[in-house]
Design a protein around this motif. Structure first.
Motif, PDB file in Angstrom:
ATOM      1  N   MET A  77       3.481  -7.688   7.020  1.00 41.41           N
ATOM      2  CA  MET A  77       4.792  -7.150   6.755  1.00 41.41           C
ATOM      3  C   MET A  77       5.242  -6.230   7.899  1.00 41.41           C
ATOM      4  SD  MET A  77       5.620  -6.512   2.821  1.00 41.41           S
ATOM      5  CE  MET A  77       6.204  -4.958   2.389  1.00 41.41           C
ATOM      6  N   ARG A  78       4.299  -5.476   8.415  1.00 41.79           N
ATOM      7  CA  ARG A  78       4.641  -4.578   9.528  1.00 41.79           C
ATOM      8  C   ARG A  78       5.034  -5.373  10.777  1.00 41.79           C
ATOM      9  NH1 ARG A  78       3.631   0.621   8.251  1.00 41.79           N
ATOM     10  NH2 ARG A  78       2.067   1.047   6.659  1.00 41.79           N
ATOM     11  N   ARG A  79       4.356  -6.494  10.987  1.00 43.00           N
ATOM     12  CA  ARG A  79       4.692  -7.329  12.145  1.00 43.00           C
ATOM     13  C   ARG A  79       6.106  -7.883  12.011  1.00 43.00           C
ATOM     14  NH1 ARG A  79       1.498 -12.671  13.169  1.00 43.00           N
ATOM     15  NH2 ARG A  79       3.218 -13.447  11.968  1.00 43.00           N
ATOM     16  N   ARG A  80       6.456  -8.314  10.819  1.00 39.50           N
ATOM     17  CA  ARG A  80       7.803  -8.830  10.562  1.00 39.50           C
ATOM     18  C   ARG A  80       8.835  -7.729  10.800  1.00 39.50           C
ATOM     19  NH1 ARG A  80      11.501 -12.349  11.132  1.00 39.50           N
ATOM     20  NH2 ARG A  80      13.009 -12.441   9.463  1.00 39.50           N
ATOM     21  N   LEU A  81       8.519  -6.526  10.384  1.00 38.56           N
ATOM     22  CA  LEU A  81       9.416  -5.394  10.583  1.00 38.56           C
ATOM     23  C   LEU A  81       9.650  -5.145  12.074  1.00 38.56           C
ATOM     24  CD1 LEU A  81      11.021  -3.096   9.274  1.00 38.56           C
ATOM     25  CD2 LEU A  81       8.932  -1.749   9.245  1.00 38.56           C
ATOM     26  N   GLU A  82       8.594  -5.212  12.862  1.00 35.39           N
ATOM     27  CA  GLU A  82       8.733  -5.018  14.305  1.00 35.39           C
ATOM     28  C   GLU A  82       9.545  -6.147  14.938  1.00 35.39           C
ATOM     29  OE1 GLU A  82       8.267  -2.578  16.516  1.00 35.39           O
ATOM     30  OE2 GLU A  82       7.926  -1.473  14.671  1.00 35.39           O
TER      31      GLU A  82
ATOM     32  N   ARG B 154      13.161  -5.419  14.160  1.00 28.75           N
ATOM     33  CA  ARG B 154      13.647  -4.308  14.991  1.00 28.75           C
ATOM     34  C   ARG B 154      13.907  -4.771  16.423  1.00 28.75           C
ATOM     35  NH1 ARG B 154       9.449   0.215  12.777  1.00 28.75           N
ATOM     36  NH2 ARG B 154      10.667   0.894  10.983  1.00 28.75           N
TER      37      ARG B 154
ATOM     38  N   LEU C 163      12.524  -3.852   4.062  1.00 22.36           N
ATOM     39  CA  LEU C 163      11.097  -3.862   4.366  1.00 22.36           C
ATOM     40  C   LEU C 163      10.534  -2.451   4.451  1.00 22.36           C
ATOM     41  CD1 LEU C 163      10.535  -6.715   6.973  1.00 22.36           C
ATOM     42  CD2 LEU C 163       9.578  -6.530   4.683  1.00 22.36           C
ATOM     43  N   GLU C 164      11.283  -1.544   5.077  1.00 24.65           N
ATOM     44  CA  GLU C 164      10.826  -0.158   5.186  1.00 24.65           C
ATOM     45  C   GLU C 164      10.658   0.466   3.806  1.00 24.65           C
ATOM     46  OE1 GLU C 164      12.613   1.258   9.512  1.00 24.65           O
ATOM     47  OE2 GLU C 164      13.833   1.539   7.724  1.00 24.65           O
TER      48      GLU C 164
ATOM     49  N   LEU D 290       7.455  -0.705   2.324  1.00 19.44           N
ATOM     50  CA  LEU D 290       6.260  -0.147   2.947  1.00 19.44           C
ATOM     51  C   LEU D 290       6.072   1.336   2.630  1.00 19.44           C
ATOM     52  CD1 LEU D 290       6.400  -1.835   6.462  1.00 19.44           C
ATOM     53  CD2 LEU D 290       4.729  -2.249   4.667  1.00 19.44           C
TER      54      LEU D 290
END
Length: 60
Positions: A1-6, A9, A50-51, A54
């Protein structure tokens, strides 16, 4: 999920650069700029969603 967020961005920043470059050149395609801004706004909404997933709500 963090990778998708990056990824989101990064795409958001890239769109910002593309929009700025398009607006510097005269005349520019207003319809194209509007579509890019709409895509950028959709990305921002996805980023916020997403944020929020998380980061749990601290107010209880």
């Amino acid at each position: 999920m963090r990778r998708r967020l990056e990824e989101l961005r990064s795409e958001h920043r890239d769109l910002d650069d593309v929009i700025a470059r398009l607006q510097e050149t005269a005349p520019f395609n207003q319809l194209q700029v509007q579509r890019l801004k709409k895509r950028k706004l959709a990305l921002k909404d996805q980023i916020i969603k997403l944020e929020s997933q998380l980061l749990p709500d601290i107010i209880a």
